[in-house]
Design a protein around this motif. Sequence first.
Motif, PDB file in Angstrom:
ATOM      1  N   TYR A  38      62.542  24.176  51.420  1.00 53.19           N
ATOM      2  CA  TYR A  38      62.856  24.974  50.086  1.00 53.19           C
ATOM      3  C   TYR A  38      61.617  25.573  48.995  1.00 53.19           C
ATOM      4  N   LYS A  39      60.524  25.193  49.045  1.00 57.44           N
ATOM      5  CA  LYS A  39      59.542  25.542  48.448  1.00 57.44           C
ATOM      6  C   LYS A  39      58.978  26.710  48.797  1.00 57.44           C
ATOM      7  N   ILE A  40      58.777  26.611  50.208  1.00 50.35           N
ATOM      8  CA  ILE A  40      58.304  27.772  51.037  1.00 50.35           C
ATOM      9  C   ILE A  40      59.217  29.207  50.718  1.00 50.35           C
ATOM     10  N   LEU A  41      60.528  28.788  51.077  1.00 55.20           N
ATOM     11  CA  LEU A  41      61.669  29.983  50.815  1.00 55.20           C
ATOM     12  C   LEU A  41      61.683  30.298  49.360  1.00 55.20           C
ATOM     13  N   ASP A  42      61.088  29.855  48.489  1.00 54.49           N
ATOM     14  CA  ASP A  42      60.928  30.377  47.226  1.00 54.49           C
ATOM     15  C   ASP A  42      59.835  31.102  46.944  1.00 54.49           C
ATOM     16  N   LYS A  43      58.621  31.066  47.904  1.00 49.47           N
ATOM     17  CA  LYS A  43      57.486  32.019  47.613  1.00 49.47           C
ATOM     18  C   LYS A  43      57.582  33.365  47.936  1.00 49.47           C
ATOM     19  N   ARG A  44      57.070  34.082  47.232  1.00 48.22           N
ATOM     20  CA  ARG A  44      56.994  35.563  47.362  1.00 48.22           C
ATOM     21  C   ARG A  44      55.804  35.755  48.624  1.00 48.22           C
ATOM     22  N   SER A  45      54.811  35.032  48.773  1.00 50.33           N
ATOM     23  CA  SER A  45      53.946  34.928  49.845  1.00 50.33           C
ATOM     24  C   SER A  45      53.358  33.608  50.106  1.00 50.33           C
ATOM     25  N   LEU A  46      52.647  33.806  51.398  1.00 50.11           N
ATOM     26  CA  LEU A  46      52.358  32.587  52.187  1.00 50.11           C
ATOM     27  C   LEU A  46      51.074  32.547  52.728  1.00 50.11           C
ATOM     28  N   ASP A  47      50.289  31.540  52.994  1.00 54.49           N
ATOM     29  CA  ASP A  47      48.922  31.753  53.349  1.00 54.49           C
ATOM     30  C   ASP A  47      49.118  32.219  54.942  1.00 54.49           C
ATOM     31  N   THR A  48      48.182  32.329  55.648  1.00 52.88           N
ATOM     32  CA  THR A  48      48.329  33.197  56.644  1.00 52.88           C
ATOM     33  C   THR A  48      48.775  32.029  58.150  1.00 52.88           C
ATOM     34  N   ASN A  49      48.038  30.994  57.822  1.00 51.97           N
ATOM     35  CA  ASN A  49      48.286  29.714  58.665  1.00 51.97           C
ATOM     36  C   ASN A  49      49.519  29.185  58.770  1.00 51.97           C
ATOM     37  N   THR A  50      50.148  29.259  57.642  1.00 49.72           N
ATOM     38  CA  THR A  50      51.639  28.784  57.573  1.00 49.72           C
ATOM     39  C   THR A  50      52.668  29.840  58.140  1.00 49.72           C
ATOM     40  N   LEU A  51      52.209  31.054  57.693  1.00 46.71           N
ATOM     41  CA  LEU A  51      53.213  32.193  58.236  1.00 46.71           C
ATOM     42  C   LEU A  51      52.818  32.226  59.905  1.00 46.71           C
ATOM     43  N   MET A  52      51.825  32.021  60.377  1.00 50.69           N
ATOM     44  CA  MET A  52      51.623  31.941  61.770  1.00 50.69           C
ATOM     45  C   MET A  52      52.446  30.984  62.483  1.00 50.69           C
ATOM     46  N   ARG A  53      52.385  29.648  61.914  1.00 53.25           N
ATOM     47  CA  ARG A  53      53.168  28.705  62.615  1.00 53.25           C
ATOM     48  C   ARG A  53      54.615  28.969  62.370  1.00 53.25           C
ATOM     49  N   ILE A  54      55.124  29.658  61.280  1.00 54.62           N
ATOM     50  CA  ILE A  54      56.477  30.037  61.026  1.00 54.62           C
ATOM     51  C   ILE A  54      56.868  31.011  62.135  1.00 54.62           C
ATOM     52  N   SER A  55      55.701  31.932  62.314  1.00 50.88           N
ATOM     53  CA  SER A  55      56.343  33.090  63.286  1.00 50.88           C
ATOM     54  C   SER A  55      56.420  32.475  64.493  1.00 50.88           C
ATOM     55  N   ARG A  56      55.659  31.347  64.984  1.00 44.48           N
ATOM     56  CA  ARG A  56      55.750  31.070  66.313  1.00 44.48           C
ATOM     57  C   ARG A  56      57.053  30.012  66.356  1.00 44.48           C
ATOM     58  N   ILE A  57      57.369  29.382  65.475  1.00 44.50           N
ATOM     59  CA  ILE A  57      58.528  28.687  65.434  1.00 44.50           C
ATOM     60  C   ILE A  57      59.977  29.466  65.419  1.00 44.50           C
ATOM     61  N   LEU A  58      60.047  30.554  64.651  1.00 41.16           N
ATOM     62  CA  LEU A  58      61.323  31.337  64.562  1.00 41.16           C
ATOM     63  C   LEU A  58      61.075  32.542  65.533  1.00 41.16           C
ATOM     64  N   ASP A  59      60.031  32.525  66.394  1.00 42.15           N
ATOM     65  CA  ASP A  59      59.897  33.659  67.370  1.00 42.15           C
ATOM     66  C   ASP A  59      60.071  35.141  66.757  1.00 42.15           C
ATOM     67  N   PHE A  60      59.250  35.364  65.632  1.00 42.32           N
ATOM     68  CA  PHE A  60      59.307  36.479  65.201  1.00 42.32           C
ATOM     69  C   PHE A  60      57.914  36.787  64.328  1.00 42.32           C
ATOM     70  N   ASP A  61      57.556  38.094  64.411  1.00 46.98           N
ATOM     71  CA  ASP A  61      56.256  38.661  63.742  1.00 46.98           C
ATOM     72  C   ASP A  61      56.409  38.824  62.303  1.00 46.98           C
ATOM     73  N   PHE A  62      56.464  38.012  61.446  1.00 43.89           N
ATOM     74  CA  PHE A  62      56.519  38.115  60.028  1.00 43.89           C
ATOM     75  C   PHE A  62      55.529  38.945  59.483  1.00 43.89           C
ATOM     76  N   PHE A  63      54.281  39.002  60.350  1.00 40.07           N
ATOM     77  CA  PHE A  63      52.875  39.947  59.774  1.00 40.07           C
ATOM     78  C   PHE A  63      53.641  41.270  60.118  1.00 40.07           C
ATOM     79  N   GLN A  64      54.168  41.641  60.860  1.00 43.95           N
ATOM     80  CA  GLN A  64      54.855  43.116  60.978  1.00 43.95           C
ATOM     81  C   GLN A  64      55.671  43.515  59.750  1.00 43.95           C
ATOM     82  N   LEU A  65      56.363  42.620  59.115  1.00 42.72           N
ATOM     83  CA  LEU A  65      56.869  42.978  58.070  1.00 42.72           C
ATOM     84  C   LEU A  65      55.988  43.454  56.890  1.00 42.72           C
TER      85      LEU A  65
END
Length: 75
Positions: A38-65
């Motif tokens: 829930y803390k992550i979901l409240d953030k407007r931005s994330l560090d790249t390592n966390t975003l990479m892990r989330i991208s892999r888990i959800l099978d979506f390239d959030f960096f593309q956004l």
Amino acid sequence: MYLCPMHIGHEILIKIQERDQTIVGFAKQLGCSRVNVYKILDKRSLDTNTLMRISRILDFDFFQLYSEELKINNN
């Protein structure tokens, strides 16, 4: 200074919902608590390592956004 209007936490929540995952299930995959998700979901931005892990888990390239946002703002 460029400020990105995108809210990455909101984008992550959308993908979690699209994949019919629960917050608890996602937290287990991410290796953290439900509260931390829930803390992550409240953030407007994330560090790249966390975003990479989330991208892999959800099978979506959030960096593309961010890339799409950059293209829109450069035109």
